[in-house]
Design a protein around this motif. Structure first.
Motif, PDB file in Angstrom:
ATOM      1  N   ASN A   1       0.809  -1.220   0.000  1.00 46.80           N
ATOM      2  CA  ASN A   1       0.000   0.000   0.000  1.00 46.80           C
ATOM      3  C   ASN A   1       0.842   1.271   0.000  1.00 46.80           C
ATOM      4  O   ASN A   1       0.411   2.305  -0.519  1.00 46.80           O
ATOM      5  CB  ASN A   1      -0.946   0.000   1.205  1.00 46.80           C
ATOM      6  N   ASN A   2       2.015   1.207   0.606  1.00 45.55           N
ATOM      7  CA  ASN A   2       2.932   2.357   0.584  1.00 45.55           C
ATOM      8  C   ASN A   2       3.332   2.670  -0.862  1.00 45.55           C
ATOM      9  O   ASN A   2       3.279   3.819  -1.307  1.00 45.55           O
ATOM     10  CB  ASN A   2       4.160   2.029   1.439  1.00 45.55           C
ATOM     11  N   TRP A   3       3.720   1.643  -1.602  1.00 45.98           N
ATOM     12  CA  TRP A   3       4.079   1.825  -3.007  1.00 45.98           C
ATOM     13  C   TRP A   3       2.887   2.359  -3.803  1.00 45.98           C
ATOM     14  O   TRP A   3       3.044   3.227  -4.664  1.00 45.98           O
ATOM     15  CB  TRP A   3       4.532   0.511  -3.622  1.00 45.98           C
TER      16      TRP A   3
ATOM     17  N   ARG B   1      -6.739  18.449 -15.086  1.00 45.59           N
ATOM     18  CA  ARG B   1      -7.078  18.642 -13.672  1.00 45.59           C
ATOM     19  C   ARG B   1      -8.066  17.595 -13.148  1.00 45.59           C
ATOM     20  O   ARG B   1      -7.930  17.101 -12.028  1.00 45.59           O
ATOM     21  CB  ARG B   1      -7.646  20.049 -13.465  1.00 45.59           C
ATOM     22  N   ASP B   2      -9.060  17.242 -13.952  1.00 41.21           N
ATOM     23  CA  ASP B   2     -10.053  16.251 -13.503  1.00 41.21           C
ATOM     24  C   ASP B   2      -9.401  14.900 -13.233  1.00 41.21           C
ATOM     25  O   ASP B   2      -9.687  14.252 -12.221  1.00 41.21           O
ATOM     26  CB  ASP B   2     -11.163  16.101 -14.548  1.00 41.21           C
ATOM     27  N   SER B   3      -8.533  14.481 -14.151  1.00 41.66           N
ATOM     28  CA  SER B   3      -7.836  13.202 -13.959  1.00 41.66           C
ATOM     29  C   SER B   3      -6.910  13.274 -12.747  1.00 41.66           C
ATOM     30  O   SER B   3      -6.782  12.310 -11.988  1.00 41.66           O
ATOM     31  CB  SER B   3      -7.024  12.842 -15.203  1.00 41.66           C
ATOM     32  N   ALA B   4      -6.259  14.430 -12.567  1.00 47.67           N
ATOM     33  CA  ALA B   4      -5.383  14.605 -11.407  1.00 47.67           C
ATOM     34  C   ALA B   4      -6.183  14.456 -10.117  1.00 47.67           C
ATOM     35  O   ALA B   4      -5.743  13.778  -9.162  1.00 47.67           O
ATOM     36  CB  ALA B   4      -4.710  15.968 -11.464  1.00 47.67           C
ATOM     37  N   SER B   5      -7.377  15.085 -10.050  1.00 48.77           N
ATOM     38  CA  SER B   5      -8.227  14.981  -8.857  1.00 48.77           C
ATOM     39  C   SER B   5      -8.701  13.557  -8.634  1.00 48.77           C
ATOM     40  O   SER B   5      -8.776  13.066  -7.494  1.00 48.77           O
ATOM     41  CB  SER B   5      -9.432  15.912  -9.002  1.00 48.77           C
ATOM     42  N   HIS B   6      -9.003  12.848  -9.734  1.00 45.20           N
ATOM     43  CA  HIS B   6      -9.480  11.461  -9.645  1.00 45.20           C
ATOM     44  C   HIS B   6      -8.427  10.570  -8.972  1.00 45.20           C
ATOM     45  O   HIS B   6      -8.746   9.809  -8.049  1.00 45.20           O
ATOM     46  CB  HIS B   6      -9.794  10.945 -11.050  1.00 45.20           C
ATOM     47  N   TYR B   7      -7.192  10.677  -9.419  1.00 44.80           N
ATOM     48  CA  TYR B   7      -6.138   9.841  -8.833  1.00 44.80           C
ATOM     49  C   TYR B   7      -5.752  10.305  -7.430  1.00 44.80           C
ATOM     50  O   TYR B   7      -5.353   9.499  -6.592  1.00 44.80           O
ATOM     51  CB  TYR B   7      -4.909   9.810  -9.753  1.00 44.80           C
ATOM     52  N   LEU B   8      -5.890  11.589  -7.173  1.00 45.19           N
ATOM     53  CA  LEU B   8      -5.615  12.080  -5.828  1.00 45.19           C
ATOM     54  C   LEU B   8      -6.630  11.515  -4.829  1.00 45.19           C
ATOM     55  O   LEU B   8      -6.262  11.118  -3.711  1.00 45.19           O
ATOM     56  CB  LEU B   8      -5.653  13.608  -5.803  1.00 45.19           C
ATOM     57  N   ASP B   9      -7.901  11.476  -5.229  1.00 44.58           N
ATOM     58  CA  ASP B   9      -8.939  10.898  -4.357  1.00 44.58           C
ATOM     59  C   ASP B   9      -8.611   9.439  -4.021  1.00 44.58           C
ATOM     60  O   ASP B   9      -8.804   8.984  -2.891  1.00 44.58           O
ATOM     61  CB  ASP B   9     -10.316  10.978  -5.032  1.00 44.58           C
ATOM     62  N   LYS B  10      -8.111   8.715  -5.034  1.00 46.33           N
ATOM     63  CA  LYS B  10      -7.706   7.320  -4.789  1.00 46.33           C
ATOM     64  C   LYS B  10      -6.529   7.258  -3.815  1.00 46.33           C
ATOM     65  O   LYS B  10      -6.445   6.373  -2.964  1.00 46.33           O
ATOM     66  CB  LYS B  10      -7.311   6.639  -6.099  1.00 46.33           C
TER      67      LYS B  10
ATOM     68  N   ILE C   1      -5.566   9.369  -1.404  1.00 49.71           N
ATOM     69  CA  ILE C   1      -5.768   9.812  -0.013  1.00 49.71           C
ATOM     70  C   ILE C   1      -6.013   8.648   0.933  1.00 49.71           C
ATOM     71  O   ILE C   1      -5.526   8.635   2.069  1.00 49.71           O
ATOM     72  CB  ILE C   1      -6.917  10.849   0.051  1.00 49.71           C
ATOM     73  N   SER C   2      -6.736   7.625   0.464  1.00 50.38           N
ATOM     74  CA  SER C   2      -7.037   6.481   1.338  1.00 50.38           C
ATOM     75  C   SER C   2      -5.815   5.637   1.653  1.00 50.38           C
ATOM     76  O   SER C   2      -5.845   4.796   2.553  1.00 50.38           O
ATOM     77  CB  SER C   2      -8.119   5.604   0.699  1.00 50.38           C
ATOM     78  N   TYR C   3      -4.730   5.859   0.909  1.00 47.76           N
ATOM     79  CA  TYR C   3      -3.505   5.073   1.140  1.00 47.76           C
ATOM     80  C   TYR C   3      -2.431   5.845   1.921  1.00 47.76           C
ATOM     81  O   TYR C   3      -1.413   5.275   2.297  1.00 47.76           O
ATOM     82  CB  TYR C   3      -2.894   4.634  -0.193  1.00 47.76           C
ATOM     83  N   ILE C   4      -2.644   7.150   2.162  1.00 49.15           N
ATOM     84  CA  ILE C   4      -1.597   7.964   2.784  1.00 49.15           C
ATOM     85  C   ILE C   4      -1.222   7.454   4.167  1.00 49.15           C
ATOM     86  O   ILE C   4      -0.068   7.575   4.594  1.00 49.15           O
ATOM     87  CB  ILE C   4      -2.024   9.445   2.830  1.00 49.15           C
TER      88      ILE C   4
ATOM     89  N   ASP D   1       5.531  15.611   0.839  1.00 48.61           N
ATOM     90  CA  ASP D   1       5.168  15.839  -0.564  1.00 48.61           C
ATOM     91  C   ASP D   1       3.694  15.549  -0.823  1.00 48.61           C
ATOM     92  O   ASP D   1       3.046  16.239  -1.626  1.00 48.61           O
ATOM     93  CB  ASP D   1       6.043  14.978  -1.485  1.00 48.61           C
ATOM     94  N   PHE D   2       3.163  14.513  -0.153  1.00 50.22           N
ATOM     95  CA  PHE D   2       1.737  14.190  -0.308  1.00 50.22           C
ATOM     96  C   PHE D   2       0.882  15.372   0.157  1.00 50.22           C
ATOM     97  O   PHE D   2      -0.031  15.817  -0.552  1.00 50.22           O
ATOM     98  CB  PHE D   2       1.373  12.953   0.508  1.00 50.22           C
TER      99      PHE D   2
END
Length: 515
Positions: free
Chosen positions: A171-173, A191-200, A202-205, A215-216
């Motif tokens: 999960n770290n990777w 930007r939309d794609s960037a937000s989509h992957y960012l939402d994914k 956040i649950s792994y941070i 950096d996160f």
């Protein structure tokens, strides 16, 4: 680490061979248990190790220093490891050694050289089973290409990085892979794609160690600032709480400006500039500060900042031109493709030669077998003729030759029996043609069996064909024999199962081979 744990580790290490200890140290390093790995390394004396184990030990020390963020004073150790693993053919350890050589070069500012070494590491790691080594090479190429604004290449490596991270179930990777892909989309203006992957992401941070979350948090703050100021401020403050950094400070500066606190914004901009560690960070800070000054109509400050920005960009452009990382990578990839093509062509050529030799050997073997069979048939026929002539002479004699005749008749019967067995197939094919059959489904062996049998019936004609014509094929000999048997053109065409054009072609080729 407690004293009990340390004592337990010491006892376990003491009971193992050097190779087992080095394997355990590598596992501890991969699990980020650096204190335990250090203790194990301290328990080993380099001079006591075998020549095979020394490079493993030295690679472990390089790996430990890298994970502890300690600079490597000289690349001599890494070069030694590269040479040894190249000599022994250990692709896994060679790839890892090349990785650390590349990282050292990159940190020393030798970017083009670093990319070339990392591409070599990627090539050596191709197909190895160790996902840890493969992952860190691909992750590094993702990060570096993104830093050099090579977003298309970064995306290719970013997707590979995500696949490897998912395969490993780490999960770290996965957190890093997702944030990289989000940043790449942001760099491409998506930007939309960037937000989509960012939402994914956040649950792994929570899987990322606290010290590595800077950096996160900065990236989340930058991406959410436009629509959610409180969230952006929260993440920027989290980032600075872990470690004061230029991106975190310049983010807070933008927030303070939007709140109307100009003095706080100016102070944060100044601190951000002095905290910047890389040319990219300085450019980002200066660009952001200049925009803030322009929005405040502070044209004098904006002008001074723009001059600093131009100089910073010129320095970065000069370095990027010197490094030319895209060409370095494409050049290396072209070399590898060319090498693999040459290897494939070489192996294909060897295979073709081998198959040709096998075919030639089998062809020679088959011809020798046929020649041997033909020779035996001829010998048998000569014996038959000899025995028959001898028997005829004895029968015409006035003397009693009964005993001699009995022996000759016995020998004749035995040779005829042997001849019958050898000519059985040929006779079968001959009878098939005589009784109206065809030969259009025959192959070379059937033609030859037919011809060998026909030699018994008319050796003079077959010998004439072999003397008067050069290298007639079995099919061409059958064509001539059929005419000798009294068949006309229509019958020969039916028996061979050919059209008029093919008949003319056979006739022409036979004529051309007449001596």
């Amino acid at each position: 680490m407690t004293m009990f744990a340390a004592a337990t580790l010491f006892l376990l290490v003491g009971c193992r061979t050097d190779r087992e200890q080095l394997t355990e140290i590598n596992r501890l390093l991969n699990d980020n248990k650096l204190d335990s790995a250090q203790m194990c390394l301290n328990s080993i004396t380099l001079s006591d190790l075998s020549e095979k184990d020394k490079p493993l030990y030295l690679l472990a020390t390089v790996k430990l220093n890298h994970l502890q963020y300690r600079p490597i004073a000289s690349d001599t150790i890494i070069r030694y490891c590269i040479d040894e693993f190249t000599r022994t053919g250990d692709k896994e350890r060679l790839a890892e050694s090349l990785y650390y050589q590349a990282v050292t070069d990159y940190e020393d500012g030798h970017v083009a050289k670093a990319f070339e070494e990392m591409k070599k590491a990627e090539n050596e790691a191709h197909g190895i089973s160790d996902l840890t080594v493969r992952h860190k090479i691909i992750e590094c190429l993702t990060d570096w290409n993104m830093s050099e604004h090579q977003y298309q290449l970064a995306m290719e490596y970013g997707r590979q990085n995500l696949v490897l991270s998912s395969m490993a179930g780490n999960n770290n990777w996965i957190a890093y892979a997702l944030v990289f892909i989000s940043q790449i989309h942001a760099g491409l203006g998506q930007r939309d794609s960037a937000s989509h992957y960012l939402d994914k992401c956040i649950s792994y941070i929570s899987e990322v160690p606290d010290s590595q979350r800077v950096d996160f948090y900065n990236y989340i703050a930058a991406l959410t600032m436009k629509d959610d100021l409180p969230t952006a401020q929260s993440y920027a403050m989290k980032s600075n709480a872990i470690r004061p950094n230029s991106v975190g400070y310049i983010t807070l500066a933008q927030i303070r400006y939007r709140e109307g606190n100009q003095a706080a914004a100016d102070s944060l901009c100044t601190n951000a500039y002095y905290l910047a560690k890389t040319p990219e960070e300085r450019i980002y800070v200066l660009q952001t500060a200049m925009k803030l000054f322009e929005l405040q109509n502070r044209h004098d400050r904006a002008y001074l900042t723009s001059k600093m920005l131009i100089k910073a960009k010129e320095n970065e452009a000069r370095l990027r031109e010197e490094h030319d990382v895209r060409n370095v990578q494409s050049s290396f990839d072209n070399k590898i493709r060319d090498l693999r093509f040459r290897q494939t062509f070489f192996y294909a050529f060897l295979l073709a030669v081998l198959l040709a030799l096998i075919f030639l050997a089998r062809s020679i073997q088959h011809r020798l077998r046929l020649n041997k069979k033909s020779s035996q048939i001829m010998q048998n026929q000569l014996l038959i003729n000899h025995y028959e002539e001898k028997i005829h002479e004895l029968e015409q004699s006035d003397k009693d030759k009964s005993e001699e005749l009995e022996v000759l008749n016995k020998d004749l019967a035995e040779v005829k029996k042997r001849q019958t067995l050898q000519l059985a197939k040929g006779k079968q094919y001959y009878d098939h043609i005589v009784n109206g059959g065809t030969a259009y489904q025959w192959n070379k062996p059937e033609y030859i069996d037919f011809i060998e049998y026909y030699k018994v019936l008319d050796i003079a004609f077959v010998s004439k064909l072999e003397k008067e014509f050069k290298d007639l094929s079995p099919r061409q000999k059958l064509y001539m024999i059929l005419f000798e048997m009294g068949k006309d053109s229509m019958e020969v065409k039916r028996i061979l199962g050919v059209a008029d054009g093919t008949m003319r072609s056979i006739k022409s080729r036979v004529k051309s081979q007449k001596l």
